[in-house]
Scaffold this motif. Structure first.
Motif, PDB file in Angstrom:
ATOM      1  N   LEU A  58       0.869  -1.179   0.000  1.00 24.11           N
ATOM      2  CA  LEU A  58       0.000   0.000   0.000  1.00 24.11           C
ATOM      3  C   LEU A  58       0.903   1.224   0.000  1.00 24.11           C
ATOM      4  O   LEU A  58       1.812   1.323   0.822  1.00 24.11           O
ATOM      5  N   ASP A  59       0.675   2.155  -0.919  1.00 23.57           N
ATOM      6  CA  ASP A  59       1.503   3.357  -0.913  1.00 23.57           C
ATOM      7  C   ASP A  59       0.722   4.642  -1.116  1.00 23.57           C
ATOM      8  O   ASP A  59       1.300   5.697  -1.326  1.00 23.57           O
ATOM      9  N   ARG A  60      -0.579   4.587  -1.050  1.00 24.87           N
ATOM     10  CA  ARG A  60      -1.372   5.801  -1.269  1.00 24.87           C
ATOM     11  C   ARG A  60      -1.288   6.768  -0.095  1.00 24.87           C
ATOM     12  O   ARG A  60      -1.371   7.970  -0.285  1.00 24.87           O
ATOM     13  N   GLN A  61      -1.155   6.250   1.108  1.00 22.74           N
ATOM     14  CA  GLN A  61      -1.074   7.118   2.282  1.00 22.74           C
ATOM     15  C   GLN A  61       0.320   7.050   2.905  1.00 22.74           C
ATOM     16  O   GLN A  61       0.972   8.056   3.100  1.00 22.74           O
ATOM     17  N   LEU A  62       0.734   5.852   3.258  1.00 21.24           N
ATOM     18  CA  LEU A  62       2.083   5.577   3.738  1.00 21.24           C
ATOM     19  C   LEU A  62       2.577   4.359   2.973  1.00 21.24           C
ATOM     20  O   LEU A  62       1.770   3.598   2.434  1.00 21.24           O
ATOM     21  N   PHE A  63       3.869   4.133   2.944  1.00 17.69           N
ATOM     22  CA  PHE A  63       4.417   2.960   2.279  1.00 17.69           C
ATOM     23  C   PHE A  63       4.350   1.798   3.272  1.00 17.69           C
ATOM     24  O   PHE A  63       5.151   1.715   4.207  1.00 17.69           O
ATOM     25  N   LEU A  64       3.354   0.925   3.097  1.00 15.85           N
ATOM     26  CA  LEU A  64       3.133  -0.209   3.996  1.00 15.85           C
ATOM     27  C   LEU A  64       3.289  -1.503   3.224  1.00 15.85           C
ATOM     28  O   LEU A  64       2.818  -1.617   2.095  1.00 15.85           O
ATOM     29  N   ILE A  65       3.931  -2.499   3.851  1.00 17.23           N
ATOM     30  CA  ILE A  65       4.159  -3.774   3.192  1.00 17.23           C
ATOM     31  C   ILE A  65       3.635  -4.918   4.053  1.00 17.23           C
ATOM     32  O   ILE A  65       3.561  -4.819   5.269  1.00 17.23           O
ATOM     33  N   SER A  66       3.287  -6.022   3.389  1.00 16.53           N
ATOM     34  CA  SER A  66       2.791  -7.217   4.074  1.00 16.53           C
ATOM     35  C   SER A  66       3.964  -8.015   4.656  1.00 16.53           C
ATOM     36  O   SER A  66       5.134  -7.740   4.358  1.00 16.53           O
ATOM     37  N   ALA A  67       3.644  -9.027   5.444  1.00 18.57           N
ATOM     38  CA  ALA A  67       4.679  -9.885   6.034  1.00 18.57           C
ATOM     39  C   ALA A  67       5.514 -10.603   4.965  1.00 18.57           C
ATOM     40  O   ALA A  67       6.744 -10.645   5.079  1.00 18.57           O
ATOM     41  N   PRO A  68       4.904 -11.186   3.923  1.00 17.26           N
ATOM     42  CA  PRO A  68       5.739 -11.832   2.905  1.00 17.26           C
ATOM     43  C   PRO A  68       6.672 -10.854   2.177  1.00 17.26           C
ATOM     44  O   PRO A  68       7.821 -11.193   1.885  1.00 17.26           O
ATOM     45  N   LEU A  69       6.211  -9.643   1.931  1.00 20.30           N
ATOM     46  CA  LEU A  69       7.075  -8.657   1.288  1.00 20.30           C
ATOM     47  C   LEU A  69       8.169  -8.205   2.253  1.00 20.30           C
ATOM     48  O   LEU A  69       9.316  -7.991   1.851  1.00 20.30           O
ATOM     49  N   ARG A  70       7.846  -8.115   3.520  1.00 19.57           N
ATOM     50  CA  ARG A  70       8.856  -7.763   4.525  1.00 19.57           C
ATOM     51  C   ARG A  70       9.969  -8.810   4.546  1.00 19.57           C
ATOM     52  O   ARG A  70      11.143  -8.469   4.642  1.00 19.57           O
ATOM     53  N   GLN A  71       9.603 -10.083   4.443  1.00 18.06           N
ATOM     54  CA  GLN A  71      10.619 -11.141   4.437  1.00 18.06           C
ATOM     55  C   GLN A  71      11.585 -10.961   3.265  1.00 18.06           C
ATOM     56  O   GLN A  71      12.787 -11.180   3.401  1.00 18.06           O
ATOM     57  N   THR A  72      11.069 -10.558   2.125  1.00 16.82           N
ATOM     58  CA  THR A  72      11.914 -10.322   0.962  1.00 16.82           C
ATOM     59  C   THR A  72      12.801  -9.103   1.192  1.00 16.82           C
ATOM     60  O   THR A  72      13.995  -9.127   0.885  1.00 16.82           O
ATOM     61  N   ILE A 102      11.282   1.822   7.990  1.00 12.56           N
ATOM     62  CA  ILE A 102      11.899   3.084   8.355  1.00 12.56           C
ATOM     63  C   ILE A 102      13.268   3.138   7.646  1.00 12.56           C
ATOM     64  O   ILE A 102      14.277   2.685   8.173  1.00 12.56           O
ATOM     65  N   PHE A 103      13.270   3.661   6.433  1.00 13.82           N
ATOM     66  CA  PHE A 103      14.488   3.750   5.629  1.00 13.82           C
ATOM     67  C   PHE A 103      15.315   4.973   6.005  1.00 13.82           C
ATOM     68  O   PHE A 103      14.761   5.998   6.389  1.00 13.82           O
ATOM     69  N   VAL A 104      16.632   4.860   5.824  1.00 12.72           N
ATOM     70  CA  VAL A 104      17.501   6.027   5.849  1.00 12.72           C
ATOM     71  C   VAL A 104      17.422   6.591   4.434  1.00 12.72           C
ATOM     72  O   VAL A 104      17.805   5.915   3.477  1.00 12.72           O
ATOM     73  N   PRO A 105      16.884   7.806   4.252  1.00 13.44           N
ATOM     74  CA  PRO A 105      16.744   8.346   2.894  1.00 13.44           C
ATOM     75  C   PRO A 105      18.098   8.579   2.225  1.00 13.44           C
ATOM     76  O   PRO A 105      19.052   9.001   2.867  1.00 13.44           O
ATOM     77  N   VAL A 106      18.161   8.279   0.943  1.00 20.28           N
ATOM     78  CA  VAL A 106      19.380   8.466   0.163  1.00 20.28           C
ATOM     79  C   VAL A 106      19.198   9.691  -0.731  1.00 20.28           C
ATOM     80  O   VAL A 106      18.239   9.760  -1.501  1.00 20.28           O
ATOM     81  N   ASP A 107      20.101  10.638  -0.623  1.00 18.48           N
ATOM     82  CA  ASP A 107      20.043  11.857  -1.433  1.00 18.48           C
ATOM     83  C   ASP A 107      20.636  11.545  -2.808  1.00 18.48           C
ATOM     84  O   ASP A 107      21.828  11.743  -3.053  1.00 18.48           O
ATOM     85  N   PHE A 138      16.039   0.918  -1.221  1.00 16.10           N
ATOM     86  CA  PHE A 138      16.252   2.148  -0.476  1.00 16.10           C
ATOM     87  C   PHE A 138      15.169   3.167  -0.804  1.00 16.10           C
ATOM     88  O   PHE A 138      14.394   2.998  -1.741  1.00 16.10           O
ATOM     89  N   LYS A 139      15.152   4.221  -0.006  1.00 15.52           N
ATOM     90  CA  LYS A 139      14.201   5.318  -0.185  1.00 15.52           C
ATOM     91  C   LYS A 139      14.962   6.545  -0.677  1.00 15.52           C
ATOM     92  O   LYS A 139      15.994   6.903  -0.123  1.00 15.52           O
ATOM     93  N   VAL A 140      14.427   7.172  -1.714  1.00 12.97           N
ATOM     94  CA  VAL A 140      15.003   8.406  -2.234  1.00 12.97           C
ATOM     95  C   VAL A 140      14.578   9.551  -1.322  1.00 12.97           C
ATOM     96  O   VAL A 140      13.410   9.644  -0.920  1.00 12.97           O
ATOM     97  N   GLN A 141      15.516  10.411  -0.998  1.00 13.27           N
ATOM     98  CA  GLN A 141      15.190  11.543  -0.126  1.00 13.27           C
ATOM     99  C   GLN A 141      14.278  12.519  -0.862  1.00 13.27           C
ATOM    100  O   GLN A 141      14.649  13.101  -1.880  1.00 13.27           O
ATOM    101  N   ILE A 147       9.417   7.420  -2.335  1.00 15.45           N
ATOM    102  CA  ILE A 147       9.990   6.864  -3.549  1.00 15.45           C
ATOM    103  C   ILE A 147      10.915   5.729  -3.127  1.00 15.45           C
ATOM    104  O   ILE A 147      12.024   5.970  -2.635  1.00 15.45           O
ATOM    105  N   ILE A 148      10.435   4.494  -3.272  1.00 16.11           N
ATOM    106  CA  ILE A 148      11.192   3.317  -2.870  1.00 16.11           C
ATOM    107  C   ILE A 148      11.751   2.661  -4.137  1.00 16.11           C
ATOM    108  O   ILE A 148      11.010   2.408  -5.087  1.00 16.11           O
ATOM    109  N   ILE A 149      13.034   2.368  -4.107  1.00 13.30           N
ATOM    110  CA  ILE A 149      13.748   1.850  -5.270  1.00 13.30           C
ATOM    111  C   ILE A 149      14.341   0.480  -4.935  1.00 13.30           C
ATOM    112  O   ILE A 149      14.844   0.269  -3.825  1.00 13.30           O
ATOM    113  N   ALA A 150      14.295  -0.421  -5.929  1.00  9.93           N
ATOM    114  CA  ALA A 150      14.921  -1.739  -5.787  1.00  9.93           C
ATOM    115  C   ALA A 150      15.918  -1.945  -6.920  1.00  9.93           C
ATOM    116  O   ALA A 150      15.624  -1.642  -8.076  1.00  9.93           O
TER     117      ALA A 150
END
Length: 175
Positions: A58-72, A102-107, A138-141, A147-150
């Motif tokens: 889910l990313d419309r309000q906050l970037f939220l992930i399920s348990a299986p995605l968290r494992q990845t 809770i990502f450390v944002p990358v500039d 990671f998360k883009v600052q 903005i989450i990047i893989a």
């Protein structure tokens, strides 16, 4: 190296929307420095008779992930911290647990990126190769947008797990 933006699939228009999420979890606290201001577990009660679609991202309000995605995510970013978000619909006897990374944002936003006129959104995303390092996810600052990047290997791993509600978009790299 190739990179992909991870987003909620727009085809899931009936996906879960959490009421009052902004009142309980402020976006500005979703950083390692301020995460202590967010409860370890936050419970949201859903109202209504409709059954929402519980997807893995889910990313419309906050970037939220399920348990299986968290494992990845943990395979590629083992030290990433999370806050727990539980969504409950007592009238339907439904409960779903999500995680707020809770990502450390990358500039690393390149000057070649184009922003909306109010600078709250990114119209065309370009990343600066020199600032990326070797991070897999990671998360883009950016102050207003998650903005989450893989990296390619992490993106392929996510897609292989047949999770629902995830769309990947190739990101342009400025070398």
């Amino acid at each position: 190296m190739e990179y992909f933006r991870i987003k909620q699939d727009p085809e899931y228009f009936d996906a879960l929307i959490i009421p009052d999420v902004i009142n309980q979890i402020e976006r500005r606290y979703v950083t390692p420095e301020a995460a202590h201001r967010i409860n370890e577990i936050t419970i949201f009660k859903l109202a209504g008779k409709a059954t929402p679609k519980f997807i893995d991202l889910l990313d419309r309000q906050l970037f939220l992930i399920s348990a299986p995605l968290r494992q990845t995510f943990e395979l590629y970013v083992p030290k990433l911290k999370y806050k727990t978000v539980i969504v409950v619909n007592s009238s339907k006897n439904l409960q779903q647990t999500y995680y707020l990374p809770i990502f450390v944002p990358v500039d690393c936003l390149s000057e070649k990126s184009s922003l909306t006129p109010d600078k709250r959104g990114v119209k065309h995303l370009v990343l600066n190769q020199a600032a990326l390092g070797r991070q897999a996810i990671f998360k883009v600052q950016h102050n207003y947008e998650d903005i989450i990047i893989a990296r390619l290997d992490a993106a392929e791993s996510i897609l292989r797990r047949q999770l629902s509600g995830i769309k990947m978009y190739r990101v342009e790299i400025d070398e």
